[in-house]
Structures are given as C-alpha cells and as structure tokens.
Design a protein around this motif. Sequence first.
Motif, short mmCIF file in Angstrom:
data_model
loop_
_atom_site.label_atom_id
_atom_site.label_comp_id
_atom_site.label_asym_id
_atom_site.label_seq_id
_atom_site.Cartn_x
_atom_site.Cartn_y
_atom_site.Cartn_z
N GLY A 277 -7.20 -11.96 5.81
CA GLY A 277 -8.28 -11.33 6.56
C GLY A 277 -8.43 -9.84 6.30
N SER A 278 -7.64 -9.31 5.37
CA SER A 278 -7.85 -7.89 5.06
C SER A 278 -8.94 -7.82 4.01
CB SER A 278 -6.57 -7.27 4.53
OG SER A 278 -6.33 -7.73 3.22
N ALA B 118 -3.12 14.73 7.25
CA ALA B 118 -2.43 13.50 7.60
C ALA B 118 -0.97 13.70 7.97
CB ALA B 118 -2.52 12.53 6.44
N VAL B 119 -0.24 14.36 7.14
CA VAL B 119 1.20 14.35 7.33
C VAL B 119 1.68 15.64 7.99
CG1 VAL B 119 3.38 13.87 6.17
CG2 VAL B 119 1.27 13.00 5.23
N ILE C 295 12.75 5.68 -1.17
CA ILE C 295 11.47 5.60 -1.86
C ILE C 295 11.71 5.42 -3.35
CG2 ILE C 295 9.35 6.86 -2.44
CD1 ILE C 295 9.61 8.33 0.18
N SER D 193 -4.69 9.01 10.18
CA SER D 193 -5.24 9.42 8.90
C SER D 193 -5.80 8.22 8.16
CB SER D 193 -4.17 10.08 8.06
OG SER D 193 -3.19 9.11 7.76
N ALA D 194 -5.10 7.10 8.30
CA ALA D 194 -5.54 5.93 7.55
C ALA D 194 -6.91 5.45 8.05
CB ALA D 194 -4.52 4.81 7.69
N GLU D 195 -7.16 5.75 9.31
CA GLU D 195 -8.42 5.35 9.90
C GLU D 195 -9.58 5.98 9.14
OE1 GLU D 195 -8.64 4.45 14.47
OE2 GLU D 195 -8.77 6.57 14.00
N SER E 217 -2.21 3.98 -0.15
CA SER E 217 -1.71 5.33 0.12
C SER E 217 -0.26 5.43 -0.31
CB SER E 217 -1.85 5.63 1.60
OG SER E 217 -1.14 4.66 2.33
N ASN F 248 12.66 3.14 10.35
CA ASN F 248 12.70 3.78 9.05
C ASN F 248 11.33 4.42 8.86
OD1 ASN F 248 12.70 4.54 6.41
ND2 ASN F 248 13.11 2.50 5.58
N PRO G 222 -5.38 1.59 12.13
CA PRO G 222 -6.44 0.89 11.40
C PRO G 222 -5.90 -0.30 10.63
CG PRO G 222 -5.90 2.96 10.35
CD PRO G 222 -5.15 2.93 11.64
N ARG H 240 9.52 19.73 19.46
CA ARG H 240 8.95 18.50 19.99
C ARG H 240 9.38 18.32 21.43
NH1 ARG H 240 10.45 15.49 15.15
NH2 ARG H 240 8.82 15.92 13.64
N GLY I 237 16.35 4.41 3.52
CA GLY I 237 15.36 5.13 4.35
C GLY I 237 15.96 5.64 5.64
N LEU J 81 9.97 5.92 6.64
CA LEU J 81 9.32 5.80 5.33
C LEU J 81 8.57 4.48 5.21
CD1 LEU J 81 12.33 6.98 3.15
CD2 LEU J 81 10.37 8.34 3.84
#
Lengths: 516, 442
Positions: free
Chosen positions: B213-214, B424-425, B349, B2-4, B22, A358, A402, B436, B281, A360
């Motif tokens: 640990g986050s 990012a997206v 979502i 991107s999250a990095e 995010s 998924n 990350p 692709r 989803g 999402l």
Amino acid sequence: MSTDPIILEMRSITKEFPGVKALSNVSLTVRAGEIHAICGENGAGKSTLMKVLSGVYPYGTYSGDIVYQGEVMHFKDIRSSEAAGIAIIHQELALIPELSITENIFLGNEPTRWGAIDWITAKKTALDLLARVGLRDDPDTLIKNIGVGKQQLVEIAKALNKSVKVLILDEPTAALNEADSQHLLDLIRGLKGKGISSIMISHKLNEIEQVADSITIIRDGLTIETLDVVADGVNEDRIIRGMVGRSLESRFPDRTPHIGDVFFEVRNWNVQHPQVAERMVVKNSSLTVRKGEIVGIAGLMGAGRTELAMSIFGRSYGNFLSGTMFKDGKEIQLRNVAEAIDHGLAYVSEDRKALGLNLLDDIKRSIVSAKLTKISAGPVVNDSKEYAIAESYRTSLRIKTPSVDAGVNKLSGGNQQKVVLAKWMFTDPDLLILDEPTRGIDVGAKYEIYGIIQQLAAQGKGVILISSELPELLGLADRIYTVFEGAITDCIPAETADPETLMKSMTSARKKVQSI
Amino acid sequence: MSAETSPRGGLRDLKKIFGGGSSNVRQFGILFSLIAIILLFQFLTNGLTLSSGNLINLVSQYSYILILAIGMVMVIIAGHIDLSVGSIAAFAGIVVATAMQEWNLPWPLAILLGLVVGALIGAWQGFWVAYIGVPAFIVTLAGMLIWRGGNQVIGNANTVPVPDGFTVIGSGYLPEVGPFTGYNNLTLLLGLVIAAAVVLVEWRARRVQKIMGSDPAPLWVSILKVVLLDAVVIYATVLFAGGRAGTSFPVSGIILGVLVLFYSFITRNTIFGRHVYAVGGNKLAAELSGVKSRRVNFLVMMNMSILASLAGMIFVARSVASGPQDGLSWELDAIAAVFIGGAAVSGGIGTVTGSIVGGLVMAVLNNGLQLLGVGADRVQIIKGLVLLIAVGVDVWNKSQGRPSLIGFLTRKSKTGEFPSEPPAVIPTSGTPDSARPSDNPS
C-alpha cells in the motif's frame, strides 16, 4: 527572617525549552552566610534554576535578573559565574579519576611560574584547602583511589580555591553513606560560619530540616513558597505538603479496572551494584502483580526503582545475588534479556534515547526489533510483514509520521515513546515494566500514553509503572509500592494513597511492607 | 516532520532510480562519483579504461579487496575495525600453498583448509573482542603482527608456488563453450541472466510496494531505471565477452558477485543482519531488546577472517605463489572502501553495496592513474586525498543536517519549490543534551 544582607537574588526567572516552560517567574533570595535549601519533586525545575544561576544556560537564554552583591549579572558560562564567586557542585562529580587530588583542585586554574605549573605552590595550597574541608589524605592520591564522600570534599575544596561566596550543591549526599553525609553537612555548616552561603538541592528532607536556614519550594517550574526554618517551625511534613500540594486534575482517561489473580511475583530480591560489590542496590524486595493490574512504583531518584526493574528483566542491571521469581504459579529463572522476552516480560526504559531505541534505525525496523523471530521464516525477515505490522501500530497508537520508513530520530519524544511501546507490545508480553514512560513528553502525548497503558491492563496484562510523578501514579495505578534506598518500604492501595503518605514512605524506611 | 515535507515529484522519483530514499542518499552520491570518475578516465585515457582487457584486469586485480570490503563493512557496522585482514590473507595463503606443495593436498581440499584456517583465526580474534572485551583495534593490531609473522615462519620468508588447478580461482575465466560467436558465450549468458534479473527484481519490488500500500514511484521511473541498468549490464557484458581470446569474465569476479548477493541478503534480510546494525547503532538498546551482542560481535569478527583467507587464496592463485609480502596494507584499502561507501566510523551505518561501490571508486582511480602513467607515489597521495574528502564532505554535511553532497545539491534546487521544508536533522543534532528539558529532572 534573618537580617543578614542579601547576597543573591534571582528575580522572576523564566526559562523555556522548545515546547516546555521549565521555569516560570521563579524567584529566589539568598542571604549572606545562610544555607538555603531548594525542594521540589523530580522535574520541578530545581536543576534548571541552578543551571541558570551558574551560567550553564547563559545570559540571554532566560528572562529575569540575577542580582548578586547588588549588581545584575550576565553570566555567559560557568567560568564567569565562578569568577564572581558562585560555584556549583554537580550531582555527577566533575573530577578526573586518573589525576591526583591536587591536579583536580587546580584543573583549569593552575598556578604558574615562568609558564610552567608551580607544583610547590599548588601542593601547599591544596594542603591548606584539604585541611579546611577536613580531608587528611595525601594530595598526591589519585581521585579514583578515594571514596565518593572524599571526592565530594575535593569538589568543595576546588570551589573554595576559587574564593567562592555562594556554593551550590546539587544532591550532595545522594551517593554518600550516613557518616560521610554527616561530615559533609557539618562542613557546610562550618562554611556558613565563615560567611559562605550554600544553596542545597536535596531529596533527603531530614537533612534539610537539620541544616537549612530557609527553604524555597518549587513545583512545576513555579516558586510555591519560601519558608524560614526556625520562624515557620518547618518540619518534613510541612515540606512535603509544599512539594506535592496540588489538586489532581482530570488528566487521566477513565478506567474501570478488571483485576484478576496474582500471576507474577518476585520474592526477596537482592542485587548488588555492578562495580561496587558492597553496595546493595536492591534489598530484599518482594512484589506481586495481578492480571489486569497497574502496579505503581514510587521512589525518589537513586532509590533503586530502575535497578529493581532492570534486574527483574533478565538481570540486565547489577549482579544478581538472590531471590526467586514466579510467573503463572511456576518458578522461572531469567538469566538474560532474551529469556525474559521469551517468558513474556517487557521493559520500557526510562532513557529512551540511550537504552530504548537505535536512533539510526527507522520506525518499522524499530518496532519489530525485539521479536524478529515473529515475522521471520527461519533466519530471513519478512519485509512485507514488518511493514504491515508497523503500519498497524502506526494507526492504533497514532504515531505521527508520514511513513514508517522514516527514521526514529525524526520523531518527537512522544512519538518515539509510542514506537518504543509498540516495540514491546509486539513481543506479546504478559508483564510490561514501564520506567518513566512519560518523561520528557508533552501533555497531549502523555494522555495518549496513559490510554495505551490502561488498554494494556484491560487486555489482562500486568503493568508495573515506575514514575517520579506522584499524580501520574495516583491517577493510573491500582496499587503503589514505595522504594527507599533499594528497599520496598510500603505498599499502598490507590484508594487510600495520597501524595503525603507516599512521600513519607519514599523518604524513609518507616514501615514494613504489608503482605497482600 | 521532515519526511512529511520531503521533496515530491521528479527529483525524488529520480533518486528512486538508484534506490535513493532518504536513508541511502549517500550511496546515490558515491555512485555518481564512480560514474564520473569512470567517464573522466575514459576520456583521459582515450578509451582505454573501458576496454575489454582493462576491465577484465580491473576485476581480477581488485576482486580480493572488494571481498575484504564485504567483511569489513559488517565489522564496521558492528562498531569495530579489523586491521589484521592482510596478514590473515597472507597466513591462509601460505598454509594452503604449503599444504598443496608438501602434502600434495588436492586443491579443492586446500581451499577448504584455507577457509577452516580463516575460521579458526576468526574464532580466536572474535573470542578476544566479544568475550574478553578487548577493543578490536588492539586485537587485530596484534593479529596483524601474529599472522604476518606466522606467514614468514611457515614459509621461511620464502615464496611457495601453487599448482595449476588452484590458480583457477585467481586467474581463471569463464570457459569457452558452445558455437563460435566471436564472444565468450558463458559471459554473454551471464550478462543476459543479470539483465533479466534486473527487470525481475524491479517488477517484484513494484508489486510488493503495491501490496503494502505504499505508493511506488511512477512507472516511467522504473522503466528508466531498468533501461539504464540493463544498458550498463549489456555494455559491460559485451566488453567482458569480447576480450582477447582465452579471456572472459574472471572466476574471481563471479566469486565476488556471489558473495555480494549473499552478504547483501544477510545484512538486509536476516535476523542476524538486523542484529549487526542494532549492536553497532546502540549496543545497550540492542541488549535490552534481547540481542546477544557478544555472539554477534564474535560472528562478525569470525566472518571477516574467513573472507580474508578467501581473499588471500584468490590472490595467491592469481600470482601463482604465496609470498611473505602478500596482503600488505590490504586492510587500509578495505577500510577506505567501506568509509567511502558511506559507513559511519561510530558504527550502525553502512551497506555491502555501498562498500563495493566505494571499493570500485578506489579501484578505478588506481587503475586509471596507472594507465595514465602516474607513479605509485602520487597515486597514494591522490587516494589519500579522495578518502579524506569523501568522508570529510559526509561529516561536514551531517553536521549541517544534510545527508550528502548530492543531498545538498538536490536540496538547494528544491528549496525554491518547497520553501516550507524545515531543517530536518538540526534540532536533534544541534541541541546539546544538557539543554533538553526532558533530561533535566531536578
């Protein structure tokens, strides 16, 4: 070589996708009025080449020249290549089922009179075109009411209407039965007599041998050779050698298999197509898997590999007809996916984006999604356990992210695949069915995934590996089944298997399966 | 990738104040819009918007729409829509009213009857959606006609009054107990409990983050967050408790609050909740993961109808009678609330809290415009525009690879700080499938 004038030449075509060189310096020369076959394994770059030629990938997105009738062409889309007389007929037909034959032939190209569609001219022309392709149906028949074979003919009629000079056929007979295939091949030969060149992509080598004048073989995005069928005395074996003839590099981690007893077995498995009842997609197939064994399944596209795998995995594909399944000596019935998971089966789909994830969702939720009960107290999911499990897979499978909170859509293909593998490893399966686990993944990640597969086998799990890449099967599997047209045609131990024998069994129903 | 390189430092921490990772930046944006709208109307109405009377009125007037929004967001997450909720509310209302009037059914039993009626209707609609495979749009469009007609058949298109006891769920308030303080004591107590809960929840969240640990946000962020939230809670408590004598926090508001907590928990923390998101989803992937998508769809549709009947009963209780026009166009308000609250039309979502905030945006807008004496005709036009713009901004931002308007603003400001952040997206959403390489085996 024939001395007909060259109508089309593709010179040193190079096409790159982000991270992958799909075509590198590929050249193709087609003479007027010939049938030119393009052969190669799945993923070799055949379709990409044809998409370059037909303008799907417009001028500027590739390097190299397309020279057509002596001119360098700059196609910007399919329309412009069609206008020049090059038409492509795709594997998936581009017809609209709810419209009639006439309406489909003239779609986007309707003859008009005073701004209204001139149906009289359209129908007259349609009748003409249908006669040329040998289709005697009423042109008012809806497309959905005629078979795939006839639909294919309508596609060709549509192309002829655009006064085509070069016809590209991508796997034209893949979905057709014997009689329809023969009719289509005859038609292509007939068109050749009228000066129309055809470029044909096909996995059915006997057909190529039968109709092609010359053959270009592509492998790994490179032109390997161009053969003249008559002059070079080409036969199927010769083509196969060209298609697979490469050395096996050491791209696989070392492994000493520890193979136990047979613990999983499928006997006389029969499955129908979900919509077309008369089409059998899996025919009387039987297979066994031992503990710690990697069993390969080789077959060309459309041979029924995925259908076999999914029907085993809780009947998630097709209409199950008959067959028995045994696990750990007991007969089991898996009527749905939940039961399959409970019995320790896992299936990693070939289509990661459509069926595997998924997109999402985030990484941690994806990893636990196939067995939420394992981290839940009653109906309530334990978030911290989820996080801890996701973290442990992130480390052990080296998922490059990350944070496990990140969305899976932000990962590269290789890392997405690792998430999918983690998701199924989390279900503690005894048998993992991996369908094209390295499709669309770069070489480095492939190596890692090979390592994971070998580790799973080393833990005593059984692995069924479906792959279009023969080197991958030869490099990983202990035993390889070949599938052709829904039936298992052979079972070859890895030591004695080589690409040629595999390709032979994959392209014909030659041998009966040896019992093991 | 991107999250990095996601924004570090103050800005991200600030976002964390409202749970903004995010994934729910959108809610962050809509929450700010809500605050802005409240402040705007507070200014325009010379303080009338945030007066005790108006706030109490606001809650009891819109609680049933918000209850519908809770069910609707789950329906929409699962990839469906429900157009029949207004009619179901009206049908359940008339059944309950008639049962109390004709058979003298005690009102607690009547409420139970109403819920059973909702469940039966939901089972009927869920059956068609989940097991026959008729699109929910069609099933509930039919339901919209069927239950509206049913209401008029049972009530002979007349209004049926309900007894006093029953009205408590719609127009009741927390009772006066304890010593006279000038305020409603129970409301004060409720406010205190909520304020304490805010602290507790934040403290637990930090502890869990530490265990896992986050790295949690800096302490000052948590403190600021708790102080801000509690300030709002206490301010609201004082307003609700200090209203006209005999009024206080409405019972319907309490029902709503309990439902919000319950369904937030269901959607976020239970297996069923996960399955709803999974089916919406990617249905095929969910089924291949062992999710029984039919059962999920059935339950989601059924749940919606139960909540619709509850909303109908609260409305009937508030207006002291059930009538043939009850619940007219409620479905549209509920759907609008859900989409303003960040749900995706294509499913998968959405959140309960987001939809509540979305519903409050509509409610405050409606209420504020009414206070200003804007006619119902113009209110509709404005509400329509707000819906279109809210979703339009969201869609546009997504096509640009940005999460939301707020995301866009914060992004702009941080590009100076972090010039290395990649788009990012865009790579995934912008590349057509045909381009692709992986999907092009020859």
